[in-house]
Design a protein around this motif. Sequence first.
Motif, short mmCIF file in Angstrom:
data_model
loop_
_atom_site.label_atom_id
_atom_site.label_comp_id
_atom_site.label_asym_id
_atom_site.label_seq_id
_atom_site.Cartn_x
_atom_site.Cartn_y
_atom_site.Cartn_z
N ALA A 1 -1.52 4.54 -12.42
CA ALA A 1 -1.11 4.04 -11.10
C ALA A 1 -1.86 2.78 -10.71
CB ALA A 1 -1.33 5.12 -10.06
N ILE B 1 1.53 -1.70 -7.35
CA ILE B 1 2.50 -1.07 -6.47
C ILE B 1 1.93 -1.05 -5.05
CG2 ILE B 1 3.43 1.20 -5.84
CD1 ILE B 1 4.94 0.30 -8.14
N GLY B 2 2.77 -1.28 -4.08
CA GLY B 2 2.36 -1.06 -2.70
C GLY B 2 3.01 0.24 -2.24
N TYR B 3 2.19 1.21 -1.90
CA TYR B 3 2.74 2.55 -1.59
C TYR B 3 2.47 2.88 -0.13
CZ TYR B 3 3.32 7.64 -2.17
OH TYR B 3 3.73 8.95 -2.06
N ALA C 1 -0.41 -2.37 2.10
CA ALA C 1 0.37 -2.41 0.85
C ALA C 1 0.73 -3.86 0.49
CB ALA C 1 1.63 -1.58 1.02
#
Lengths: 346, 505
Positions: A76, A81-83, A151
């Motif tokens: 991850a 990634i912007g979560y 994010a």
Amino acid sequence: MTSVEIKNLDVELGTRKVLDNLSFNIGAGQIAALLGPSGCGKTTLLRAIAGLIQPSAGTIRFDKQLVSLSSLVLPAHKRKIGYVPQEGALFPHLNVAENIAFGVDRTLLTKEQIKQVVKQMLSLTNLTGLENRMPNQLSGGQQTRVALARALAVKPAIILLDEPFSALDAQLRGELRADVIKLLRNQNTTAILVTHDREEALVSADLVALMRQGKIIQQGTPEQVYTAPLSATTAISTGDALVLTAKKLTDGRTDYIFNPIKEAAQIAEVGEVVIRPEEIKISPDLSFGKVSGKITKIDYYGHDAMIVVKVNDQLLQVRIPGPLDYTVGQEVGIDHQGPLRFFATT
Amino acid sequence: MVSTTAALVVALSLIPLLYLLIRAAQKPVNESIALLVRVKTLEVVGTTALLVLMVVLLTGFFGLVIAAGLHFLELPAKPWLVIPAVLPLAIPSYVFTYTWIAFAPGFSGFFAAVLILFLTTLPYVTLASLAGFARVDASQIEVARSLGLTYPKTFFKVVLPQIKTHLSGGLLLAGLYTMSDFGAVSLLNVDTLTVTIQNMYRASYDRTAAAVISLVLIVLSALFVFADENIRRKQQAGVAIKTTTIKSALIKRSSYVATTSALIGVYAVLAIVIPVYVLLSRFFSNTVEISWQLLLQASFSTITVALLGALIALLLSIPLGILLTERSNRFSQFSSRLILIAHALPGVVVGLALVSFGSKLGPIYQSTFLLAFAYSLLFLAKSIASMSASLRAVPTGAKEVAATLGLNRWLVLKNVVTPIAFPGIALGAVLVFLTAMKELPATLMLRPTGFETLATQIWSYAAINRFNEAAPYALILILIAAIPTFILSRPDKSDRNKTNAELVG
């Protein structure tokens, strides 16, 4: 801008298969909405894309890069990634500015540059002035904005939003959703929004994917999935729909409540027609349409109203724009004026 | 009414402290100062402080690692692994010590004491950390991972800052236990403050000098309590955010799994296998005839007096529990602080104070009641913590709805509050019972003549190296204590573990 390609993805949690041979593509810079009921696998798909759970089969690609191939997965923290999970999941021990700066790579940027990034994000998300507040001093909407700013601060390849507006009241939800979508479009960020709110999916996304029991049962533009559903189930997923029994005749005509065919005719298929309430029209003139009925209920919403008309013991929902000229108990003529979507029952 | 009763309870809990202050004041100031600054006293204070420091550091590190493994990793038979990590709570330090002396003759001195007290207090930190981990929202961990942080970085930047108060609570318990321990250090010939106080009391009955030294112990304990409170106060700004805790995927990394499994395995061998092996082998190789009647009597006395102590503690905790739940004012905050300080009083100090105080009370002196009362004072803070936590768990809405449905205050208490809060309160009482059963120094000082508990019997035999004869008493004590310990840490009740661990912590 990054595209996402998911092919034949399986995810098993314990003994349960949560995603089953799922395939899905999102173009670079597109906003996709995953729409489905609770437990259908939306969040699991999002977490598989983020690399937080390991699929048992299938592939996930970001552009050309393979990030997940069966048990071989890119962790991850390497996926960019912007979560944004439900309710934001802000770090409660850090203030707003520290939350936003949390993921920024300190080896690449100086302290001053990080401050600039935070300032920019605060301004982008209308949070300027709140940088020193702790998360428990923020409203629900502000928390969601901080989560989004956090994010975006890492300039992610893809943003994943897991029902970010679900905890907010209706008005705030609408306003914040519009702001967030505008922001994502301005940034040209590829985004996947998980929601069980059909209006939210249709309003926000370029691409809507309808999920049921670990599979995507239909995908397309909001207009496609709304106006051309592949089944009664998908029609109901995207909006109010009347599902009425119908018979397809060999001569091409369809026998259903709005088009009763009295003469003997050969039946080709038995099934159902799906009609949206706004595709039904009513008139005080009883000669309007082929059938008439009596109004049994009116739900008035201001901008429009939902009227229930009883026709031959069947209750039909009709959406009419305001102002309201009808009363309960009134006899009306009724007609279907829209596309005829017939689905044969198997 | 509640405030008055609570004030009375606070006054009762302060009896030992006040008595020691009065008693110490009777010694001329210059004599007290001379006593405090003499080389022997300074050496003893230094040894005690170093012992506490080492135990706290060791339990802090290993407790955190084991708890993190139990919470975040995919371990084989995971729910059951918590048992070996927690079960040693049932074994008091003096039993650990004597089994280790029997296992490894020559086992003695400072580092032996560090090992024994580390083994004894590790579950406090493990349980407290587990409770802390359970409260961290797994979404935050996932967000941190998605923002580029590795597992270790996520742990240090996201998880650890959020469990500081839990960790500090566990370390406070470990530290206070070490500071107040008498049995282990005495058997291992380590001169700490508790041993010195007991020796002063026994050798010369010089209660004034013992009171002066006790005050040093109280100051050290109070420092611990204030340090913990300080951490809690600082942490308050960063908590209480409403989040939905989700279940995170467990980490499968084999190196982490192997390390945690090995640590738990080694701990189980050192803290369970060796003591139980020694006790069983000594029990079966015992050639001296066991007095079953004495054994039965000691078991009965232990259970009775510990039950009475738990009951008194429960009753005393009601007004303060209600006060802390319903009214957050200066008095309630002040009371809670006083109770915490009273909680820091070691058994030997409470024993000393009540011996002196009780001797003026005629029939109560040398009674089972005074011993049970001492237990209740020693463990009142535990009981109050469980009482207020359980009462706070009753939703305000439920009480308000009950009132609107026509129930008066008494009926709301009976029909709504009690059924919801009872399990937590009862578990708190079980915890007091468990701790009281193992208590040694206060029991040695306050027990009525001829009244033997399992603890005093073990002590009597172990002190003169008659390990075989001590074995049946120790086995029975562990067996009885293991039942509530198991209830408190049942792996099939993971939700309840949170609360229980908080009670322990």
